[in-house]
Enzyme design. Structure first.
Site, PDB file in Angstrom:
ATOM      1  N   PHE A 115      -4.484   3.755   4.642  1.00 54.33           N
ATOM      2  CA  PHE A 115      -3.965   2.382   4.043  1.00 54.33           C
ATOM      3  C   PHE A 115      -3.029   2.440   5.420  1.00 54.33           C
ATOM      4  O   PHE A 115      -2.991   3.585   6.117  1.00 54.33           O
ATOM      5  CB  PHE A 115      -3.427   2.941   2.822  1.00 54.33           C
ATOM      6  N   GLN A 235       7.887  -8.823  -2.167  1.00 54.06           N
ATOM      7  CA  GLN A 235       7.041  -8.113  -0.271  1.00 54.06           C
ATOM      8  C   GLN A 235       5.585  -9.337  -1.547  1.00 54.06           C
ATOM      9  O   GLN A 235       5.003  -9.205  -2.049  1.00 54.06           O
ATOM     10  CB  GLN A 235       6.053  -6.425  -1.006  1.00 54.06           C
ATOM     11  N   HIS A 237       1.892  -9.403  -0.081  1.00 52.19           N
ATOM     12  CA  HIS A 237       0.487  -8.384   0.318  1.00 52.19           C
ATOM     13  C   HIS A 237      -0.104  -9.537   0.929  1.00 52.19           C
ATOM     14  O   HIS A 237      -0.466 -10.503   0.492  1.00 52.19           O
ATOM     15  CB  HIS A 237      -0.268  -8.229  -0.815  1.00 52.19           C
ATOM     16  N   LEU A 247      -6.145 -10.237  -5.802  1.00 56.67           N
ATOM     17  CA  LEU A 247      -5.146  -9.063  -4.880  1.00 56.67           C
ATOM     18  C   LEU A 247      -7.053  -8.923  -4.416  1.00 56.67           C
ATOM     19  O   LEU A 247      -7.601  -8.889  -5.063  1.00 56.67           O
ATOM     20  CB  LEU A 247      -5.182  -7.921  -5.577  1.00 56.67           C
ATOM     21  N   GLU A 250      -5.917  -3.600   0.352  1.00 53.58           N
ATOM     22  CA  GLU A 250      -5.724  -3.446   1.407  1.00 53.58           C
ATOM     23  C   GLU A 250      -7.600  -2.051   1.267  1.00 53.58           C
ATOM     24  O   GLU A 250      -6.802  -1.548   2.949  1.00 53.58           O
ATOM     25  CB  GLU A 250      -4.149  -2.645   1.707  1.00 53.58           C
ATOM     26  N   ARG A 281       2.834  -3.736   5.180  1.00 54.75           N
ATOM     27  CA  ARG A 281       1.934  -5.620   4.754  1.00 54.75           C
ATOM     28  C   ARG A 281       3.418  -6.855   4.702  1.00 54.75           C
ATOM     29  O   ARG A 281       3.348  -7.598   5.154  1.00 54.75           O
ATOM     30  CB  ARG A 281       2.610  -5.074   3.335  1.00 54.75           C
ATOM     31  N   HIS A 347       3.785  -9.762  -4.529  1.00 51.01           N
ATOM     32  CA  HIS A 347       2.751  -9.016  -4.956  1.00 51.01           C
ATOM     33  C   HIS A 347       3.929  -7.780  -5.268  1.00 51.01           C
ATOM     34  O   HIS A 347       2.980  -7.454  -6.816  1.00 51.01           O
ATOM     35  CB  HIS A 347       2.051  -7.975  -3.468  1.00 51.01           C
ATOM     36  N   ARG A 389       7.890  -1.969   0.961  1.00 47.17           N
ATOM     37  CA  ARG A 389       6.573  -0.391   0.510  1.00 47.17           C
ATOM     38  C   ARG A 389       5.336  -0.367   0.962  1.00 47.17           C
ATOM     39  O   ARG A 389       5.023  -1.696   0.942  1.00 47.17           O
ATOM     40  CB  ARG A 389       6.427  -1.264  -1.736  1.00 47.17           C
TER      41      ARG A 389
END
Length: 575
Positions: A115, A235, A237, A247, A250, A281, A347, A389
């Site tokens: 990730f 954030q 994404h 979404l 990831e 991200r 996100h 994050r």
């Protein structure tokens, strides 16, 4: 109507259910949710939950901590991050014992995949740290915890819309909620109250967030004099479905997916030569925006391609079934044969209600607790995510700090008596609802919400500047004035969603002011907050948390508090 419980939890997502499960071992617990619990937004989390299990290769929680600190652009509190990463392994094994159906390795261990931003040996090569259940990890966590709560006889009040918190003399005494079915106001008196109401993505036009994500918990406590922390860090994404924001996990890049521009170039090799498409991200989102601004979007449009066509179809069907389904259903694109159009999507909220590591809400820069008031999950700011994050740490945050908050609430409830309710605990809520129903203004709440979301997307997203933020601040002032002149069609009580939408619109406007004012004041770029006019990180002046307070006149006042640094001093963030 008054209900009385030791512990009341607002929100039935992962954090709320994990806290309820923990607290129910020794306390009488109620969970209030404006949705049926398994419709909570935790169920939309796809890719995985991070823990240094080392089931495929060597891994250590210290490496996970380093990646989280570095990913946070050194704004995360390292004492809290240490707890998150150290307790991750036990939290995952506990979820496994609860019955969560993780994907498995050939020898039966919990499967893990790569990730973004997760590395071995303090920034070395990418490491497989994300535990997953195909691409439905959040869904499995949500159902597993709900089933365990039902086993423990936790009391659920579904489709109750919490609209106020009862605080007097720095003591939380309960909450007030609108029963959606009847329009009746209920008081839930409690020794301890936890907000686990999630984030606020619906303030932006393009978002991966559910329609229910309107920042309720943040706005409710904001109006009661409690600050919101680090709200400027929003954030985006990098891989939401084009135009829709749905979404694409990831995990798709963790399985080998590649981002490509109109020339077919794997452009992340230029922005993060070490870990490429698995960079954090904020970095990947800015890279996509840079490609678009340079004219390298697909067919001159505002998206790039996520290419999975070189990967094994059988593995994709097994590990990413929802990704394939979403692309086929919403864009008529078959990822096995053609790349997926993607663009950054709002996100996650790094900021929120400030808490300590036991979930207690704190009211100032001295970290003074509000007795009996707690928060956990995305609505809270511990702060383990800092300015950005890492993927997989949101689900981990839910189970680690949900468990810690539930444990502390139960101990608190068992050591104290019920605080007395004020004489008129719901007077202000009744008056707010009356004004909404009786108003004969000429403003449509939907028009205001649409203008808010469009402008927040244009002016306060991946790239910001003093000019765009000042413009948004002026727009918010105008929208708030117009909000005072709204009218709704439905004047009744039963399932009056017009009233609920109007209440939520007020929340959106309030916390959006906290985002904009906090971002305008922070004259640097850090993590997800990138200023065109202040492009460098400034540790000398801005290595600190923002606290935003709502004044009586509706404006925002800012204060600051220090970042907890224990092991890793700030340094340049390279990938």
């Amino acid at each position: 109507m008054v209900h009385k419980f030791d512990v009341v939890i607002v929100g039935a997502g992962g954090a709320g259910l994990r806290a309820a499960l923990e607290a129910s071992e020794s306390a009488n617990v109620a969970v209030i949710s404006k949705l049926y619990p398994v419709r909570s937004h935790t169920g939309a989390a796809q890719g995985g939950i991070g823990a240094a299990l080392g089931n495929h290769e060597q891994d250590r929680w210290e490496w996970h901590m380093y990646d989280t600190v570095k990913g946070s652009d050194y704004l995360g509190d390292q004492d809290a991050i240490e707890i998150l990463c150290k307790e991750a392994v036990d939290a995952i094994l506990e979820m496994e014992h609860f019955g969560l159906p993780f994907s498995r390795t050939e020898d039966g261990k919990i499967a893990q995949r790569q990730f973004g931003g997760h590395t071995s040996n303090y920034g070395g090569k990418a490491v497989r740290r994300a535990c997953y259940s195909a691409d439905r990890t959040g869904h499995m966590i949500l159902h597993t915890l709900y089933e365990k709560c039902m086993e423990r006889h936790v009391r659920f009040y579904n489709e109750f819309h919490v609209a106020d918190v009862i605080i007097e003399d720095n003591v939380c005494r309960g909450v007030a909620a609108l029963e959606i079915k009847t329009g009746e106001i209920h008081i839930f008196q409690a020794k301890a109250v936890l907000f686990a109401t999630g984030g606020y993505g619906r303030a932006f036009k393009i978002t991966s967030n559910a329609h229910a994500y309107t920042g309720d918990g943040m706005a409710i406590v904001f109006r009661r004099g409690i600050p919101l922390e680090d709200m400027e860090f929003v954030q985006f994404h990098p891989t939401g479905l084009w135009r829709l924001g749905i979404l694409i996990t990831e995990g798709a890049r963790g399985e080998g997916g590649i981002l490509r521009n109109k020339d077919g170039e794997r452009f992340m090799e230029r922005y993060a030569p070490s870990i490429k498409d698995l960079a954090p991200r904020d970095l990947v989102s800015r890279a996509i925006y840079d490609e678009l601004q340079a004219g390298r979007g697909i067919d001159g449009k505002d998206y790039v391609h996520l290419d999975l066509t070189h990967l094994d179809p059988g593995q994709l069907e097994e590990k990413l079934p929802d990704v394939l389904f979403f692309a086929r259903t919403y864009l008529a694109v078959d990822p096995l044969a053609e790349p997926i159009p993607v663009q950054p999507t709002c996100h996650y909220a790094m900021g929120g209600i400030p808490t300590n590591v036991d979930g207690q809400v704190v009211a100032d820069f001295r970290n003074t607790p509000v007795d009996g008031l707690y928060a956990a999950g995305e609505v809270a700011c511990v702060s383990v995510h800092g300015a950005n994050r890492l993927g997989t740490n949101s689900l981990l945050d839910l189970v680690v700090f949900g468990r810690r908050a539930g444990n502390h609430m139960a101990r608190f409830a068992n050591s104290t008596d019920f605080a007395r309710l004020p004489e008129t605990p719901v007077q202000s809520l009744r008056e707010r609802i009356r004004q909404i129903k009786e108003s004969t203004g000429n403003e449509n709440p939907l028009d205001i919400r649409t203008e808010l979301r469009n402008n927040m997307m244009d002016l306060v997203s991946v790239y910001r500047s003093g000019e765009t933020l000042t413009k948004m601040k002026d727009i918010l002032t105008d929208l708030k004035d117009r909000y005072q002149n709204i009218s709704i069609m439905d004047k009744g009580n039963i399932f009056n969603t017009d009233v609920l939408d109007a209440i939520e619109l007020g929340y959106l406007l309030d916390f959006s002011s906290a985002i904009v004012d906090s971002a305008l004041a922070r004259e640097e770029s850090r993590g997800a907050h990138f200023r065109d006019d202040f492009q460098n990180r400034d540790d000398e002046n801005w290595l600190k948390h923002t606290l935003a307070y709502l004044r009586d006149d509706g404006t925002v006042e800012l204060d600051y508090k220090p970042v907890s640094i224990t092991q890793f001093e700030p340094k340049e963030r390279k990938y």
